[in-house]
Design an enzyme around this catalytic site. Structure first.
Site, PDB file in Angstrom:
ATOM      1  N   SER A  70       0.841  -1.200   0.000  1.00  0.00           N
ATOM      2  CA  SER A  70       0.000   0.000   0.000  1.00  0.00           C
ATOM      3  C   SER A  70       0.872   1.245   0.000  1.00  0.00           C
ATOM      4  O   SER A  70       1.999   1.226   0.510  1.00  0.00           O
ATOM      5  CB  SER A  70      -0.917   0.008   1.225  1.00  0.00           C
ATOM      6  OG  SER A  70      -1.828   1.087   1.177  1.00  0.00           O
ATOM      7  N   ASP A  71       0.356   2.313  -0.592  1.00  0.00           N
ATOM      8  CA  ASP A  71       1.082   3.583  -0.602  1.00  0.00           C
ATOM      9  C   ASP A  71       0.077   4.729  -0.612  1.00  0.00           C
ATOM     10  O   ASP A  71      -0.993   4.630  -1.232  1.00  0.00           O
ATOM     11  CB  ASP A  71       1.993   3.686  -1.821  1.00  0.00           C
ATOM     12  CG  ASP A  71       2.945   4.861  -1.715  1.00  0.00           C
ATOM     13  OD1 ASP A  71       3.945   4.743  -0.978  1.00  0.00           O
ATOM     14  OD2 ASP A  71       2.679   5.911  -2.325  1.00  0.00           O
ATOM     15  N   THR A  72       0.426   5.818   0.060  1.00  0.00           N
ATOM     16  CA  THR A  72      -0.478   6.967   0.195  1.00  0.00           C
ATOM     17  C   THR A  72       0.229   8.258  -0.205  1.00  0.00           C
ATOM     18  O   THR A  72       1.382   8.475   0.175  1.00  0.00           O
ATOM     19  CB  THR A  72      -0.978   7.103   1.651  1.00  0.00           C
ATOM     20  OG1 THR A  72      -1.628   5.891   2.035  1.00  0.00           O
ATOM     21  CG2 THR A  72      -1.946   8.269   1.788  1.00  0.00           C
TER      22      THR A  72
END
Length: 206
Positions: A70-72
């Site tokens: 995941s990446d934000t």
């Protein structure tokens, strides 16, 4: 999913760990340590690309398992804001966000390390901040919390006092949209159910 096949979270973020644990699945944590630089121009594509890069790095270490990456990032005026490199940059980011609405994108990828099959997508939530005075922003930066957060703020932490509206899934802003994670895991047959163990998480740093 077979009993010896685990879900592996490719992130050292305690926030993502807490959110994934809420789904009631047993999982292992392995930090990918990958380079997060990229030339991808749009925020949704960027988050999915980086999420997949993290998942692939960890899949090489955990063959046979399901790896979740995941990446934000934060997007404002077409600019993409990741984690600040310095307190001065953190303050500049916060100044660019105050008194307006911005978008937070979180990409999620699930990689079946046994078959190489990948499923992923990005979620987005709009966040509005009040016009926070410089003194408040500087005091928040001094806590150090912004240094480990996209856009230089943690909505579940001290920056909650800056936010006046959230349009979308709060988990997306925190760093792991759990509804999307549930959907992706279910597609691989890993239906989130209450974990049998009292402590469903194990940690490995790589």
């Amino acid at each position: 999913m077979t009993a010896d096949r685990r879900i592996v979270l490719a992130s050292g973020s305690p926030r993502r760990r807490e959110l994934l644990a809420r789904l009631g699945v047993s999982f292992e944590v392995v930090v990918s340590g990958v380079d997060e630089s990229t030339a991808t121009p749009t925020a949704p594509e960027l988050t999915v690309e980086l999420a997949e890069r993290k998942a692939r790095a960890v899949a090489a270490l955990r063959p046979g398992h399901l790896v979740l990456g995941s990446d934000t990032v934060v997007e404002v005026d077409g600019r993409i804001l990741g984690k600040p490199a310095s307190p001065a940059q953190a303050l500049a980011m916060l100044r660019s966000l105050r008194g307006r609405t911005h978008r937070v994108h979180t990409g999620v990828v699930v990689l079946d390390a046994a078959t190489g099959t990948v499923r992923g997508r990005a979620a987005v939530t709009a966040v509005t901040m009040r016009d926070v005075p410089d003194a408040e922003l500087a005091a928040y930066v001094a806590t150090g919390e912004p240094m480990d957060a996209a856009g230089a703020y943690a909505i579940q932490g001290g920056a909650a006092a800056f936010v006046t509206a959230v349009d979308g899934d709060l988990d997306t802003v925190i760093g792991l949209p759990t509804a999307l994670v549930r959907e992706l895991l279910t597609a691989f047959g890993a239906v989130p159910i209450p974990a049998a163990d009292s402590d469903p998480v194990s940690d490995t740093t790589t």
